[in-house]
Design a protein around this motif. Structure first.
Motif, mmCIF file in Angstrom:
data_model
loop_
_atom_site.group_PDB
_atom_site.id
_atom_site.type_symbol
_atom_site.label_atom_id
_atom_site.label_comp_id
_atom_site.label_asym_id
_atom_site.label_seq_id
_atom_site.Cartn_x
_atom_site.Cartn_y
_atom_site.Cartn_z
ATOM 1 N N GLU A 96 -5.119 1.397 2.681
ATOM 2 C CA GLU A 96 -4.879 0.381 3.709
ATOM 3 C C GLU A 96 -4.950 0.998 5.091
ATOM 4 O O GLU A 96 -5.466 0.400 6.026
ATOM 5 C CB GLU A 96 -3.511 -0.281 3.485
ATOM 6 C CG GLU A 96 -3.346 -1.607 4.210
ATOM 7 C CD GLU A 96 -2.826 -1.465 5.631
ATOM 8 O OE1 GLU A 96 -2.852 -2.461 6.356
ATOM 9 O OE2 GLU A 96 -2.399 -0.355 6.025
ATOM 10 N N GLU A 97 -4.417 2.217 5.213
ATOM 11 C CA GLU A 97 -4.336 2.836 6.540
ATOM 12 C C GLU A 97 -5.686 3.368 7.034
ATOM 13 O O GLU A 97 -5.795 3.826 8.174
ATOM 14 C CB GLU A 97 -3.295 3.964 6.539
ATOM 15 C CG GLU A 97 -1.868 3.495 6.227
ATOM 16 C CD GLU A 97 -1.275 2.588 7.288
ATOM 17 O OE1 GLU A 97 -1.998 2.191 8.218
ATOM 18 O OE2 GLU A 97 -0.078 2.262 7.170
ATOM 19 N N HIS B 39 0.841 -1.208 0.000
ATOM 20 C CA HIS B 39 0.000 0.000 0.000
ATOM 21 C C HIS B 39 0.870 1.251 0.000
ATOM 22 O O HIS B 39 1.862 1.325 0.719
ATOM 23 C CB HIS B 39 -0.992 -0.001 1.162
ATOM 24 C CG HIS B 39 -0.391 0.026 2.536
ATOM 25 N ND1 HIS B 39 -0.111 1.198 3.207
ATOM 26 C CD2 HIS B 39 -0.012 -0.964 3.370
ATOM 27 C CE1 HIS B 39 0.386 0.913 4.396
ATOM 28 N NE2 HIS B 39 0.471 -0.383 4.523
ATOM 29 N N ASP C 201 6.026 1.196 6.741
ATOM 30 C CA ASP C 201 4.593 0.906 6.566
ATOM 31 C C ASP C 201 4.022 1.848 5.517
ATOM 32 O O ASP C 201 3.404 2.837 5.856
ATOM 33 C CB ASP C 201 3.903 1.064 7.923
ATOM 34 C CG ASP C 201 2.444 0.693 7.909
ATOM 35 O OD1 ASP C 201 1.978 0.119 6.922
ATOM 36 O OD2 ASP C 201 1.749 1.001 8.896
ATOM 37 N N HIS D 272 2.877 3.945 12.453
ATOM 38 C CA HIS D 272 1.727 4.683 13.003
ATOM 39 C C HIS D 272 2.140 5.629 14.126
ATOM 40 O O HIS D 272 1.281 6.253 14.741
ATOM 41 C CB HIS D 272 0.620 3.746 13.519
ATOM 42 C CG HIS D 272 0.017 2.875 12.461
ATOM 43 N ND1 HIS D 272 -1.277 2.411 12.520
ATOM 44 C CD2 HIS D 272 0.528 2.393 11.313
ATOM 45 C CE1 HIS D 272 -1.527 1.673 11.444
ATOM 46 N NE2 HIS D 272 -0.430 1.642 10.701
HETATM 47 ZN ZN LIG Z 1 -0.150 0.724 8.775
#
Ligand SMILES: [Zn+2]
Length: 461
Positions: A158-159, A91, A124, A428
């Motif tokens: 995705e997040e 992502h 991420d 995050h």
């Molecule tokens: Zn994530």
């Protein structure tokens, strides 16, 4: 299968990757400087264009496919009919970087400190899927063609919970046709060793809501007269799980199958220091039942967790109130072959029987996903990881949840996770980071898995 593992020689490809370290870092940094915050839509279109622009010269014929939300980026390259087609999923969106003042260097100005790249999205997930794409590039640079067929799917939401993924995957079966799916996202375990994961637990979130009188009451004037919704929830919850740790909802465990011998062996082989773990938590025993292994708990069994129980007064001192409503926030982690829909129906039936006045409110779910370790793709993936970064631990399912079921259940494909990020990647959170060497190991793994998957079929596997 073992005959298929005639260990392809990757020396030239790995040397090429080593010779291009600075260039690869520079190009990753360009990608990382591009904000792509799905929660706000900031930079999404530009980032999709950017990564499509990275894929185009690799012959991946990238398409930016609109959805009702942020677009998907989809690429494909079919060099070797008759060899496996691997779908690489990642992502391109990132979490918001707040709180900004907690970052040592700005989130969208990638900086290397102490062998780590610091930037929002580096672990991420930009650094991880960019590594896979560079693995394709290095292979093409050295060999002129890919040893197997490749599809790349990069999501932009995705997040924010992948709200468009289930429908997108259903509607694009042909575009996504493949033999296996490989995702590189999330961190490796605390011990830092390479990992090959075969699944995830599912999750359901729900709320139990009990009501009493139409207003809070004096516990002296009304206690013993008006019903107390907190007691209603306490009694109800007591019927849902017993002190031995068993969930006592009818049929809750019906779909839970036994672990295969390979899964049992894999779980038993995962290293854990139980005493150190308990010390780190300041606890003297694990949750009931006592007779389960640490990773068996996380991988092989479903859970029922009360996340919060609210109602009445919780402030300083005392207040003799009889509350008029009470809530329990709950989640259940599900294992193969439970489904969120079936388990939620069982929860509703249980509540109707034991506390008919209590409302059960669905708050979202993801089904579990599990690919058998017995899969024919286990051996080549394991060999690829070993060649690039050392022998991986095999993890039948991780404790947390990802929407991998769209690949295993909707598309019916085996799906594997090969995370590259360090365990303390701070995804995050402020100061998200990826160890520089893990980025390069990721590129090598990306190249090695193409080689090993390609060698598989040519050797008659
Ligand atoms: Zn994530």
């Amino acid at each position: 299968m073992t005959t298929a593992l005639n260990s392809p020689d990757l020396g030239d490809v790995f040397a090429y990757i080593d010779a291009h370290r600075q260039e690869y870092l520079d190009r990753l940094f360009v990608y990382l400087r591009q904000p792509s915050i799905s929660a706000h839509g900031l930079g999404i279109a530009e980032t999709a264009e950017h990564i499509a622009g990275v894929m185009a010269p690799l012959g991946l014929a990238p398409r930016i496919v609109p959805t009702a939300g942020w677009p998907m980026v989809l690429g494909t390259r079919d060099d070797r009919p008759g060899t496996p087609t691997v779908l690489l999923y990642g992502h391109y969106d990132v979490q918001p970087p707040d709180p900004l003042d907690a970052w040592v260097s700005p989130p969208f100005e990638p900086t290397i400190r102490d062998g780590r790249i610091y930037a929002r999205g580096v672990g991420d997930n930009k650094g991880q899927h960019f590594a896979q794409i560079l693995g394709i590039e290095a292979t093409l640079a050295c060999r002129g063609a890919l040893p197997c067929n490749v599809k790349v799917l990069l999501e932009g939401e995705e997040e924010i919970g992948s709200p468009r993924m289930p429908a997108f995957v259903r509607d694009h079966r042909a575009d996504l046709g493949a033999d296996l799916v490989v995702t590189s996202d999330g961190p490796v375990d605390e011990n830092g060793l390479p990992v090959l994961r075969f699944g995830v637990r599912g999750v359901i979130n729900f709320e139990l809501r009990a009501r009493g009188a139409n207003r809070d009451l004096h516990s002296g004037n009304w206690g013993g007269v008006a019903p107390n919704p907190l007691w209603t929830l306490v009694h109800l919850l007591g019927t849902m799980k017993n002190e031995h740790g068993d969930v006592t909802i009818d049929g809750f465990y019906d779909a839970v199958g036994p672990q295969t011998p390979l899964e049992q062996a894999a779980l038993a082989a995962l290293p854990v220091d139980l005493d150190a773990t308990m010390r780190s938590l300041d606890v003297t025993q694990l949750d009931a039942p006592a007779d389960r292994g640490f990773y068996e708990r996380l991988s092989a069994w479903p859970t029922f967790t009360i996340n919060g129980l609210h109602g009445g007064y919780g402030g300083p001192g005392s207040k003799t109130v009889l509350p008029h409503e009470a809530f329990a926030k709950c989640d259940m982690r599900l294992v193969e072959a439970q489904t969120a829909e079936d388990i939620f129906a069982r929860v509703e039936a249980h509540v109707r029987r034991h506390a008919p006045g209590v409302e059960v409110i669905w708050q979202g779910a993801m089904d579990p996903s599990r690919t058998p370790i017995e899969s024919p793709y286990t051996a080549p993936l394991r060999a690829a990881i070993t060649a690039a970064q050392g022998a991986p631990q095999l993890v039948p399912a991780m404790g947390g949840s990802l929407p991998d079921y769209v690949f295993t259940k909707t598309l019916g494909l085996p799906a594997f996770q090969i995370p590259y990020a360090n365990a303390d990647e701070a995804n995050h959170a402020p100061n998200e980071n990826l160890e520089v060497e893990r980025f390069f190991n990721g590129i090598k793994t990306g190249a090695a898995l193409l080689a090993h998957l390609g060698a598989m079929r040519r050797a008659g596997g």
